[in-house]
Design a protein around this motif. Sequence first.
Motif, PDB file in Angstrom:
ATOM      1  N   VAL A 113       0.853  -1.201   0.000  1.00 47.46           N
ATOM      2  CA  VAL A 113       0.000   0.000   0.000  1.00 47.46           C
ATOM      3  C   VAL A 113       0.888   1.250   0.000  1.00 47.46           C
ATOM      4  O   VAL A 113       0.677   2.180  -0.798  1.00 47.46           O
ATOM      5  N   ARG A 114       1.901   1.252   0.858  1.00 49.18           N
ATOM      6  CA  ARG A 114       2.798   2.427   0.912  1.00 49.18           C
ATOM      7  C   ARG A 114       3.489   2.631  -0.437  1.00 49.18           C
ATOM      8  O   ARG A 114       3.649   3.753  -0.913  1.00 49.18           O
ATOM      9  N   THR A 115       3.873   1.531  -1.064  1.00 52.45           N
ATOM     10  CA  THR A 115       4.571   1.612  -2.352  1.00 52.45           C
ATOM     11  C   THR A 115       3.680   2.237  -3.420  1.00 52.45           C
ATOM     12  O   THR A 115       4.106   3.110  -4.177  1.00 52.45           O
ATOM     13  N   VAL A 116       2.423   1.782  -3.487  1.00 57.48           N
ATOM     14  CA  VAL A 116       1.489   2.326  -4.500  1.00 57.48           C
ATOM     15  C   VAL A 116       1.263   3.808  -4.242  1.00 57.48           C
ATOM     16  O   VAL A 116       1.261   4.627  -5.168  1.00 57.48           O
ATOM     17  N   ARG A 117       1.109   4.183  -2.982  1.00 50.82           N
ATOM     18  CA  ARG A 117       0.890   5.595  -2.648  1.00 50.82           C
ATOM     19  C   ARG A 117       2.118   6.433  -3.024  1.00 50.82           C
ATOM     20  O   ARG A 117       1.993   7.548  -3.523  1.00 50.82           O
ATOM     21  N   ASP A 118       3.301   5.855  -2.768  1.00 47.33           N
ATOM     22  CA  ASP A 118       4.544   6.583  -3.102  1.00 47.33           C
ATOM     23  C   ASP A 118       4.650   6.822  -4.611  1.00 47.33           C
ATOM     24  O   ASP A 118       5.307   7.757  -5.048  1.00 47.33           O
ATOM     25  N   LEU A 119       4.016   5.937  -5.394  1.00 48.39           N
ATOM     26  CA  LEU A 119       4.043   6.114  -6.852  1.00 48.39           C
ATOM     27  C   LEU A 119       3.038   7.184  -7.296  1.00 48.39           C
ATOM     28  O   LEU A 119       2.937   7.498  -8.480  1.00 48.39           O
ATOM     29  N   GLY A 120       2.254   7.685  -6.352  1.00 43.83           N
ATOM     30  CA  GLY A 120       1.326   8.769  -6.671  1.00 43.83           C
ATOM     31  C   GLY A 120      -0.040   8.288  -7.138  1.00 43.83           C
ATOM     32  O   GLY A 120      -0.799   9.044  -7.724  1.00 43.83           O
ATOM     33  N   MET A 121      -0.355   7.029  -6.879  1.00 42.57           N
ATOM     34  CA  MET A 121      -1.683   6.521  -7.246  1.00 42.57           C
ATOM     35  C   MET A 121      -2.523   6.294  -5.995  1.00 42.57           C
ATOM     36  O   MET A 121      -1.988   6.149  -4.893  1.00 42.57           O
ATOM     37  N   GLU A 122      -3.831   6.248  -6.211  1.00 44.43           N
ATOM     38  CA  GLU A 122      -4.696   5.812  -5.118  1.00 44.43           C
ATOM     39  C   GLU A 122      -4.494   4.309  -4.931  1.00 44.43           C
ATOM     40  O   GLU A 122      -4.276   3.585  -5.903  1.00 44.43           O
ATOM     41  N   ALA A 123      -4.570   3.867  -3.677  1.00 42.71           N
ATOM     42  CA  ALA A 123      -4.404   2.439  -3.402  1.00 42.71           C
ATOM     43  C   ALA A 123      -5.686   1.893  -2.796  1.00 42.71           C
ATOM     44  O   ALA A 123      -6.275   2.506  -1.908  1.00 42.71           O
ATOM     45  N   CYS A 124      -6.112   0.746  -3.315  1.00 42.80           N
ATOM     46  CA  CYS A 124      -7.304   0.087  -2.777  1.00 42.80           C
ATOM     47  C   CYS A 124      -6.941  -1.377  -2.565  1.00 42.80           C
ATOM     48  O   CYS A 124      -6.186  -1.944  -3.361  1.00 42.80           O
ATOM     49  N   VAL A 125      -7.438  -1.965  -1.493  1.00 36.23           N
ATOM     50  CA  VAL A 125      -7.226  -3.408  -1.323  1.00 36.23           C
ATOM     51  C   VAL A 125      -8.544  -4.091  -0.974  1.00 36.23           C
ATOM     52  O   VAL A 125      -9.468  -3.462  -0.467  1.00 36.23           O
ATOM     53  N   THR A 126      -8.574  -5.375  -1.251  1.00 33.00           N
ATOM     54  CA  THR A 126      -9.683  -6.201  -0.803  1.00 33.00           C
ATOM     55  C   THR A 126      -9.058  -7.459  -0.212  1.00 33.00           C
ATOM     56  O   THR A 126      -8.374  -8.225  -0.897  1.00 33.00           O
TER      57      THR A 126
END
Length: 314
Positions: A113-126
């Motif tokens: 999650v932190r990695t996706v956010r660091d890339l500047g995208m919204e992060a969603c998980v299920t």
Amino acid sequence: MKTLAEFRDVYHTPLLDLLFRAAQVHRQHHEPADIQRCVLLSIKTGGCPEDCGYCAQSARYKTGVEATPLMTLEQVREKAARAKDLGASRFCMGTAWREVKDGPQFDEVLAMVRTVRDLGMEACVTLGMLTVDQAQQLADAGLTAYNHNLDTSREFYPTIVSTRTYDDRLRTLQAVQNAGIAVCCGGIIGMGETEDDRLRLLVELANLEKTPESVPINCLTPIAGTPLADVEPVEPLELVRLIATARLAFPKARVRLSAGRDRMSRELQVLCFMAGANSIFFGDKLLTAPNPSAEGDAELFRAMGLPEPCVSMS
Ligand code: SF4
């Protein structure tokens, strides 16, 4: 308190009036050309102990889906960076888990999650069911949204899933909302439910203390080996009515035209966008199910006069 009677009234409005009203409300709250593009990656596939009757990933059905271990952080970083380069604004990650267990695997998901956010995208998980504390840890990692579908009406739910209850789902949604994470919650149609069951799902969502920020509407992709392998497909105009009703019930939410697009005509998808759908998944795979090809979506967007998505996530 919203009622089924109110939702029925809206849903059964003559179709052209319903479409027009939904399109008007859509335009009051959204830019119509803004169709969100999400990429969904299965980061842990198959072998799930649950018995959801629609799912290829349940270990209880012989569907040919092989269980795989959790992807590594590096694999996820690579996929997410590629999705970003190709125009995705949200990166969603799914695990075939009944619930989250504290430990190294959950820690790894937090790092993803932190990695996706660091890339500047919204992060969603299920990830299945969550405790209050786990929801807070996800919020602290910067999670944008948590997907947890109610699937169908409370009444029809036990026909589809027996290993957990509707109230289990609602408890997780509550934990997610209390942690300040946006909720992505919708359902699946075409599982043998009635039109009223579909509306009851929307009523349930409309009566939550805080309504979901996004409402995915999935059409069942029948999977050989599951109990729902031979269910009749959804009547296309019922889907359009449901999308329009969802748009009117949740004016500010993203209404996501999710699974099943690969079996929809382009014209039906355009009607759904007209009715207020404003988010799709793109990329050739949706977890383990097929999705329209990247080329097909690019052509559709071109035909609609919208900037083209262009991605292959394989
Ligand atoms: S839908 Fe989710 S919880 Fe249900 S069987 Fe599939 S992976 Fe498991």
